[in-house]
Design an enzyme around this catalytic site. Structure first.
Site, PDB file in Angstrom:
ATOM      1  N   GLY A 214      66.750  32.529   0.516  1.00 47.12           N
ATOM      2  CA  GLY A 214      67.444  33.717   0.005  1.00 47.12           C
ATOM      3  C   GLY A 214      67.076  33.996  -1.433  1.00 47.12           C
ATOM      4  O   GLY A 214      66.113  33.444  -1.961  1.00 47.12           O
ATOM      5  N   ASN A 215      67.820  34.870  -2.063  1.00 45.30           N
ATOM      6  CA  ASN A 215      67.585  35.164  -3.482  1.00 45.30           C
ATOM      7  C   ASN A 215      68.915  35.441  -4.165  1.00 45.30           C
ATOM      8  O   ASN A 215      69.962  35.444  -3.531  1.00 45.30           O
ATOM      9  CB  ASN A 215      66.599  36.337  -3.635  1.00 45.30           C
ATOM     10  CG  ASN A 215      67.119  37.604  -2.999  1.00 45.30           C
ATOM     11  OD1 ASN A 215      68.105  38.161  -3.459  1.00 45.30           O
ATOM     12  ND2 ASN A 215      66.472  38.044  -1.929  1.00 45.30           N
ATOM     13  N   ARG A 216      68.851  35.652  -5.486  1.00 44.26           N
ATOM     14  CA  ARG A 216      70.073  35.708  -6.290  1.00 44.26           C
ATOM     15  C   ARG A 216      70.750  37.080  -6.312  1.00 44.26           C
ATOM     16  O   ARG A 216      71.697  37.274  -7.044  1.00 44.26           O
ATOM     17  CB  ARG A 216      69.755  35.339  -7.740  1.00 44.26           C
ATOM     18  CG  ARG A 216      69.329  33.914  -7.944  1.00 44.26           C
ATOM     19  CD  ARG A 216      69.058  33.702  -9.419  1.00 44.26           C
ATOM     20  NE  ARG A 216      68.394  32.448  -9.688  1.00 44.26           N
ATOM     21  CZ  ARG A 216      69.022  31.292  -9.848  1.00 44.26           C
ATOM     22  NH1 ARG A 216      70.332  31.242  -9.760  1.00 44.26           N
ATOM     23  NH2 ARG A 216      68.345  30.192 -10.094  1.00 44.26           N
ATOM     24  N   SER A 217      70.258  38.042  -5.576  1.00 45.17           N
ATOM     25  CA  SER A 217      70.855  39.381  -5.673  1.00 45.17           C
ATOM     26  C   SER A 217      72.294  39.380  -5.153  1.00 45.17           C
ATOM     27  O   SER A 217      72.563  38.925  -4.046  1.00 45.17           O
ATOM     28  CB  SER A 217      70.009  40.378  -4.871  1.00 45.17           C
ATOM     29  OG  SER A 217      70.614  41.641  -4.937  1.00 45.17           O
ATOM     30  N   ALA A 283      66.985  43.361  -2.551  1.00 45.70           N
ATOM     31  CA  ALA A 283      65.932  42.394  -2.873  1.00 45.70           C
ATOM     32  C   ALA A 283      65.448  41.809  -1.546  1.00 45.70           C
ATOM     33  O   ALA A 283      66.180  41.067  -0.883  1.00 45.70           O
ATOM     34  CB  ALA A 283      66.487  41.300  -3.772  1.00 45.70           C
TER      35      ALA A 283
END
Ligand code: C5P
Length: 422
Positions: A214-217, A283
């Site tokens: 995943g990512n930090r968005s 994102a």
């Protein structure tokens, strides 16, 4: 906007000087109204020099301009930082024996109090009752921080840091934006009748039933875009990828959930069919695991306890959804397509250089570029962005400002790109 910064007599008055700077550096017009007691902590020359305006504490200065009424009436925001126990008591009981308390009675704009005092004073039922009264009347009260107080003692009562106060002020102004029951009242509903699709959040690419890449968005900026569009009258579909923030349910926003990049592609492609504007704020993972393992991946150990074989995750490219939308549109002017670029800058170029190259590569009409990092933008309440237009019109830098204010600036830019038939 026109800001009144009220300062009452506490040791934290020095922090209000940084808050003042924060406002003026963002182009706001600030009138400082310190109480007599505040001037014992920080003198009038400091406030006058930093605000570029004369300051007064009493109602007898420049009487011809009726300052005890005008300052409050003309304000778009009044913030009192620090707000002492005494000031809160006066405000709660409607006293008006100096310029600041008179201003508080005449202001009809959002009012923010940032209390700062010793823990005992803050927790006293009298202070808590005054705070409850002020909140019940619609004032915003920023909870004091916990930590070191004037002396060696610690506890709740510290004035939060200027950046946090600044964000709280912008949020108070945003929250006060007038909305009709259908959310169409703001700015005369200048996006009325426009059908928009906004994607927000960050994709999750599953490895097995419990793990993902995943990512930090957080989705805050995308949700702000959806909410501001709806508030300005647009018909909004939000494709929501794993949001960490709620979506207002009083604006008629249609929410379509999507987890992975492939889910997002399918959802966006479906809903973009009859849209006037598509904003790809999500994102999106560039890669996904090549193989999804249907049961949880086990860590297997050799007899001696060492790792036997750490698995290797093979990745494959995800489709570029934004580029796909541009390709499908071909030479048509419809829909307007907006991309986002989250850049850190690197040895090959600055954030703006990289964003310009991305605008050319992706072919969208507007690219909104922001600088990101572990502590920048992701999950924060404020944002600074650069709007870059494909048709060569001059770019615009917005912020630092609340994500709602950034969203409004983005919609202002998009509105000018929507063909005149609307
Ligand atoms: O290439 P990059 O990921 O930096 O581009 C960001 C922009 O492209 C964002 O608008 C994002 O939503 C979109 N994007 C996409 N599909 C991808 C990757 C990014 O639509 N696979």
């Amino acid at each position: 906007m026109r800001v009144v910064l009220g300062v009452s007599g506490g040791i934290a008055a020095y922090k209000a000087a940084s808050l003042l700077r924060r406002f003026t550096e963002s182009g706001h017009d600030v009138t400082v109204v310190p109480t007599e007691a505040a001037l014992r902590f920080v003198g009038a020359p400091t406030w006058a020099a930093l605000s570029g305006k004369p300051v007064a504490s009493d109602v007898w200065t420049a009487v011809d301009r009726v300052p005890h009424v005008r300052i409050g009436q003309d304000a778009d925001l009044v913030v009192v930082a620090p707000a002492t126990a005494d000031l809160l008591a006066k405000a709660a009981t409607g006293q008006a024996d100096d310029l600041l308390t008179a201003t508080l009675l005449t202001a009809r704009c959002p009012v923010v109090f940032a209390p700062a005092m010793h823990t005992e004073m803050w927790l006293h039922p009298a202070t808590q009752a005054n705070v409850a009264t002020l909140k019940a009347r619609g004032a915003h009260v920023v909870e004091p921080a916990s930590g070191r107080l004037t002396g060696a003692d610690t506890g709740p009562g510290r004035l939060p840091e200027p950046e946090e106060l600044y964000a709280a002020c912008l949020a108070a102004v945003d929250a006060s934006a007038p909305l009709g029951s259908d959310g169409a009242a703001v700015r005369g509903g200048d996006l009325h009748g426009i059908r928009v699709v906004v994607s927000a959040g960050g994709t999750r690419e599953a490895l097995d039933p419990v793990r993902f890449l995943g990512n930090r968005s957080s989705g805050k900026q995308g949700v702000a875009l959806a909410e501001r569009a709806a508030a300005r009258g647009a018909q909004v579909t939000l494709v929501a990828c794993n949001l960490a923030v709620p979506v207002r349910d009083d604006l008629g926003i249609r929410v379509v959930p999507a987890e992975s990049a492939l889910d997002l592609q399918e959802a966006v492609t479906t809903v973009a069919g009859d849209a006037d504007v598509v904003v790809m704020c999500a994102a999106v993972a560039d890669f996904r695991p090549k193989h999804y393992v249907a049961s949880k991946i086990k860590k297997t150990h050799a007899a001696d306890g060492s790792d036997q074989a750490a698995p290797t995750i093979e990745l494959v490219r995800n489709p570029d959804i934004l580029a796909g939308l541009v390709a499908r549109r071909g030479s048509a002017a419809h829909p307007v397509i907006v991309g986002f670029a989250a850049e850190t800058g690197d040895e090959s170029g600055s954030v703006l250089d990289l964003a310009r190259a991305k605008l050319a590569r992706k072919g969208c009409d507007l690219l909104v570029a922001n600088e990101v990092g572990a502590t920048k933008t992701f999950g924060q309440d404020t944002n600074t962005v650069h709007l870059l237009f494909r048709d060569g019109r001059p770019g615009v830098t917005v912020g630092p400002a609340s994500k709602a204010a950034v969203a409004d600036a983005v919609w202002d830019g998009i509105r000018d790109l929507i063909p005149a038939s609307h």
